[in-house]
Structures are given as C-alpha cells and as structure tokens.
Design a protein around this motif. Structure first.
Motif, PDB file in Angstrom:
ATOM      1  N   LEU A  92       0.826  -1.199   0.000  1.00 29.26           N
ATOM      2  CA  LEU A  92       0.000   0.000   0.000  1.00 29.26           C
ATOM      3  C   LEU A  92       0.866   1.257   0.000  1.00 29.26           C
ATOM      4  O   LEU A  92       1.893   1.313   0.674  1.00 29.26           O
ATOM      5  N   ALA A  93       0.432   2.250  -0.737  1.00 28.25           N
ATOM      6  CA  ALA A  93       1.134   3.527  -0.742  1.00 28.25           C
ATOM      7  C   ALA A  93       1.057   4.155   0.645  1.00 28.25           C
ATOM      8  O   ALA A  93       0.080   3.967   1.378  1.00 28.25           O
ATOM      9  N   GLU A  94       2.103   4.866   1.016  1.00 26.93           N
ATOM     10  CA  GLU A  94       2.172   5.597   2.279  1.00 26.93           C
ATOM     11  C   GLU A  94       2.074   4.685   3.501  1.00 26.93           C
ATOM     12  O   GLU A  94       1.581   5.076   4.547  1.00 26.93           O
ATOM     13  N   ASN A  95       2.549   3.452   3.348  1.00 25.90           N
ATOM     14  CA  ASN A  95       2.666   2.544   4.486  1.00 25.90           C
ATOM     15  C   ASN A  95       4.125   2.088   4.546  1.00 25.90           C
ATOM     16  O   ASN A  95       4.537   1.176   3.827  1.00 25.90           O
ATOM     17  N   GLU A  96       4.907   2.765   5.390  1.00 24.71           N
ATOM     18  CA  GLU A  96       6.349   2.546   5.415  1.00 24.71           C
ATOM     19  C   GLU A  96       6.713   1.139   5.868  1.00 24.71           C
ATOM     20  O   GLU A  96       7.601   0.499   5.304  1.00 24.71           O
ATOM     21  N   GLU A  97       6.016   0.642   6.897  1.00 26.77           N
ATOM     22  CA  GLU A  97       6.337  -0.692   7.402  1.00 26.77           C
ATOM     23  C   GLU A  97       6.130  -1.746   6.326  1.00 26.77           C
ATOM     24  O   GLU A  97       6.971  -2.634   6.137  1.00 26.77           O
ATOM     25  N   ASP A  98       5.013  -1.674   5.595  1.00 24.93           N
ATOM     26  CA  ASP A  98       4.757  -2.636   4.531  1.00 24.93           C
ATOM     27  C   ASP A  98       5.791  -2.508   3.413  1.00 24.93           C
ATOM     28  O   ASP A  98       6.249  -3.510   2.850  1.00 24.93           O
ATOM     29  N   TRP A  99       6.168  -1.270   3.083  1.00 22.78           N
ATOM     30  CA  TRP A  99       7.148  -1.054   2.022  1.00 22.78           C
ATOM     31  C   TRP A  99       8.488  -1.671   2.404  1.00 22.78           C
ATOM     32  O   TRP A  99       9.149  -2.305   1.571  1.00 22.78           O
ATOM     33  N   VAL A 100       8.907  -1.519   3.656  1.00 19.32           N
ATOM     34  CA  VAL A 100      10.174  -2.095   4.110  1.00 19.32           C
ATOM     35  C   VAL A 100      10.118  -3.619   4.030  1.00 19.32           C
ATOM     36  O   VAL A 100      11.070  -4.273   3.569  1.00 19.32           O
ATOM     37  N   CYS A 101       9.004  -4.197   4.464  1.00 13.85           N
ATOM     38  CA  CYS A 101       8.865  -5.658   4.425  1.00 13.85           C
ATOM     39  C   CYS A 101       8.927  -6.171   2.992  1.00 13.85           C
ATOM     40  O   CYS A 101       9.642  -7.140   2.690  1.00 13.85           O
ATOM     41  N   VAL A 102       8.212  -5.505   2.087  1.00  9.19           N
ATOM     42  CA  VAL A 102       8.190  -5.928   0.689  1.00  9.19           C
ATOM     43  C   VAL A 102       9.561  -5.736   0.038  1.00  9.19           C
ATOM     44  O   VAL A 102      10.021  -6.587  -0.737  1.00  9.19           O
ATOM     45  N   THR A 103      10.242  -4.644   0.373  1.00 14.94           N
ATOM     46  CA  THR A 103      11.570  -4.405  -0.190  1.00 14.94           C
ATOM     47  C   THR A 103      12.545  -5.495   0.235  1.00 14.94           C
ATOM     48  O   THR A 103      13.369  -5.969  -0.562  1.00 14.94           O
TER      49      THR A 103
END
Length: 374
Positions: A169-180
């Motif tokens: 999801l956009a603007e969800n830093e925790e999810d972005w870090v996990c996916v990265t």
C-alpha cells in the motif's frame, strides 16, 4: 529458563539499523535493544516443534474446511469457495507465515493466532536482530534461519529470470520495508523484481491479467494486502479469471481468518498448543473476544469471569467474532511478551519477540531481540 535481561544498546545502533533499510525503528520506540530475551536450547526446541506441528495441523484444517464447506464460518464470500478448493488441490505456491504464541518456559506454547497471509516484522526478525546478536552475543545462537530459507523457497517458484511484482500500500512505510526485503530475497534466488503500489495495479480485459503502470502483464505478484480486502473490492472479482499467480495463494485465505482457531479446536480438542475456541458465546467464562479479521490487536477484548480486563479499539468485527480461552500473558518487568514463530514453506524458520506494557499486542508494541544458549 526464559529471561528478560537489561543490557546496553550497541554504539550507533540507529545508523546500523538504517543501513539495512530498517527506517521506522524509532517510531513509537518500536525497536528496543536496551533489553533482550534469553532462552535455553530446550525452550527453542519446544517452540520450533510446536511451530512445525501447528503448521501441519493448519494444512489439514484447510482440507477440513473445504471438505465440510465451512467457508461461511470464516466469512469467505461464496464466489471464492470453489476457487479456494482448486487452489489447494493444486497446492499453489506459498511462502511464509507467523504463529503468535504465549509462552513463558513453564507451560507449552499456546497459539494466540496465525498470521498466514500478510505478516510483517520480517526484516527485524531476519536481519536486524541477527546483526545485533553478532555484536552483542557472538558466542550464543538465535532461532533464525529466515533469510536462507526465504531465498531457498523462492527458488521453487517459476523460472529464474522471470519478473515477480511486489505490491504494498502507498504511504505505508512498514509494509514497504517488508516488501523491499522480500524483493531482495527473491532477487538472490535469481528473479527479476519490480515494486508496485496496490493502488496502481490495473486490469487488462484483453489479456485477462493484472498489469502494471507500464501496461506490462503481471505474471506473478507478491501482495502484502489481505485476501479479505481483495475479495470484497471491485478488482477482486477478477482474481478467479486472472492468469496472474498470487503469493500468498488463494487457499491461504482460509488460514488468515481467526475462525481458524475454533476449527483447529474442533479438530484437535485439548491439544497442548491450542486454547479452547468457539464461534458461539456463552461457553467460556474467561476468554479473548476476537474479530474474524483484524490487525495488530485491534478490536480484541479480554474478559475474565465476566469482567473486561483489557481491550483495544479499531474498525474490525463486522464479519463476526470468535471466543478463545483466555491465556493471560506472563509479565516480565511489567512487559507482556508474545513470540512470533515464523514458517517458511513448511518449515519453522525463526522467531521474533514483541512486548507491550498492556496485555494486548498492538502496532505500537516493541520488538526486542533474543538469543539462546545451553
């Protein structure tokens, strides 16, 4: 014996965390290395064994739900019942999950819930606490084979060189870090990887597949986005006809619902790693009332002999609730720990500790590293 120990943080630990991409470590004091948890080898063996046994029980539970058409108990729309059965019959590729346990080294680990679809706190469990261990307790060990097992598991998916899209999801830093981080594990396994926000995924009527912003077909998609949301949204109706392979697969939706807990109890009454759980109220005098679908402790209420002793607000509960026997967490220095025990494919792969000053684990609960030794 399981212990909580006060220690000195590493020098310049904030920079070290940020260097590995752990950008939100300071938010609400999330990462806490001024303390740690110590376990014995026997305790870790017990947690590992419980994790692997429960995972196999969960696979059996998927077949039980399919055979007995118990989807409605889990709040799953009827349009997805047959596709779920087909997905499980094919044994569509699955990657990882996380069991949450109550444990204090005295009684067997007790399953609180299973995050089978979109578990986070992965980078901190796999990488951050491993680097902490190497600096602080190099002579000790850690229940942590997450990274190696994730890379190995990806090697069983598709053809090397294929592109896998990863969505958060956009603007969800925790999810972005996990996916990265997961993108890195897939790249190490030989795949091309490409990030896309969930909001930017499109649909091609001509090709009957999801597409990215460049109009390119998404042949494989890891989505850090819950199945219960997808099933109820406009593009969700396209899932069944899509050629896109999804990770986690459709059959994981059966395990991502807290209705799994009474299903497991029905199948395995009095199992030492389970708490009694029911779809109906009035059976238990002390219980945790949990929505079928919720995140980070939201809308959970703990009741002891008719009196609410803790609860957390939130937007969940419309699909229904379950009642699970109350297992009060053992406090350590006024903090209540929960063990997150990871599974990669069908194997136990490590654990991470979360703790809070109140007995419901929420998105503000701290992550605390661990180690074990004889």
């Amino acid at each position: 014996m399981m212990k909580r120990i006060a220690i000195s943080p590493r020098a310049d630990y904030e920079r070290k965390l940020e260097e590995i991409g752990f950008s939100y470590h300071a938010l609400d004091n999330y990462w806490n290395e001024s303390v740690c948890y110590q376990f014995t080898t026997a305790e870790v063996d017990e947690i590992e064994a419980a994790t692997e046994e429960l995972h196999q029980m969960c696979l059996q539970a998927v077949q039980f739900v399919i055979d007995n058409r118990r989807f409605a108990d889990l709040g799953i729309p009827e349009a997805f019942w047959q596709p779920i059965a087909a997905s499980f019959a094919r044994r569509d590729f699955h990657l990882y999950g996380r069991f949450d346990f109550a444990y204090d080294g005295n009684a067997p680990p007790k399953l609180l819930e299973y995050n089978a679809d979109t578990p986070t706190s992965l980078l901190e469990a796999s990488v951050a606490q491993w680097y902490w261990l190497e600096e602080k307790f190099p002579e000790a060990d850690q229940f942590n084979s997450l990274h190696e097992k994730l890379v190995a598991r990806w090697k069983g998916f598709g053809q090397p060189g294929e592109t896998i899209h990863f969505a958060s999801l956009a603007e969800n830093e925790e999810d972005w870090v996990c996916v990265t981080y997961l993108m890195d594990t897939a790249a190490q396994a030989g795949f091309q990887v490409k990030h896309i926000f969930v909001e930017d995924i499109g649909w091609s009527y001509a090709q009957k597949t999801f597409v990215d912003l460049d109009g390119q077909p998404i042949s494989a998609l890891f989505k850090l986005y819950p199945w219960e949301f997808m099933m109820r949204e406009e593009f969700g109706s396209r899932i069944v006809e899509s050629k896109t392979r999804l990770v986690e697969p459709l059959w994981k939706s059966v395990l991502s619902c807290k209705g799994l807990l009474p299903i497991l109890w029905e199948m395995h009454p009095s199992h030492p790693n389970l708490l009694p759980a029911y779809f109906r109220p009035g059976i238990l005098s002390s219980y945790a009332k949990k929505p079928l679908y919720s995140r980070e402790g939201a809308n959970i209420e703990l009741v002891e002999y008719g009196r609410t002793i803790a609860q957390d607000d939130g937007p969940y509960g419309a699909e229904g609730v379950i009642y699970q026997g109350l297992r009060k967490l053992t406090p350590y220095d006024g903090r209540y720990p929960v063990i997150g025990a990871w599974v990669v494919h069908d194997s136990a792969a490590g654990m991470g500790m979360r703790e809070d000053a109140q007995p419901i684990t929420t998105n503000k609960s701290s992550f605390v590293p661990h180690y074990f030794k004889d």
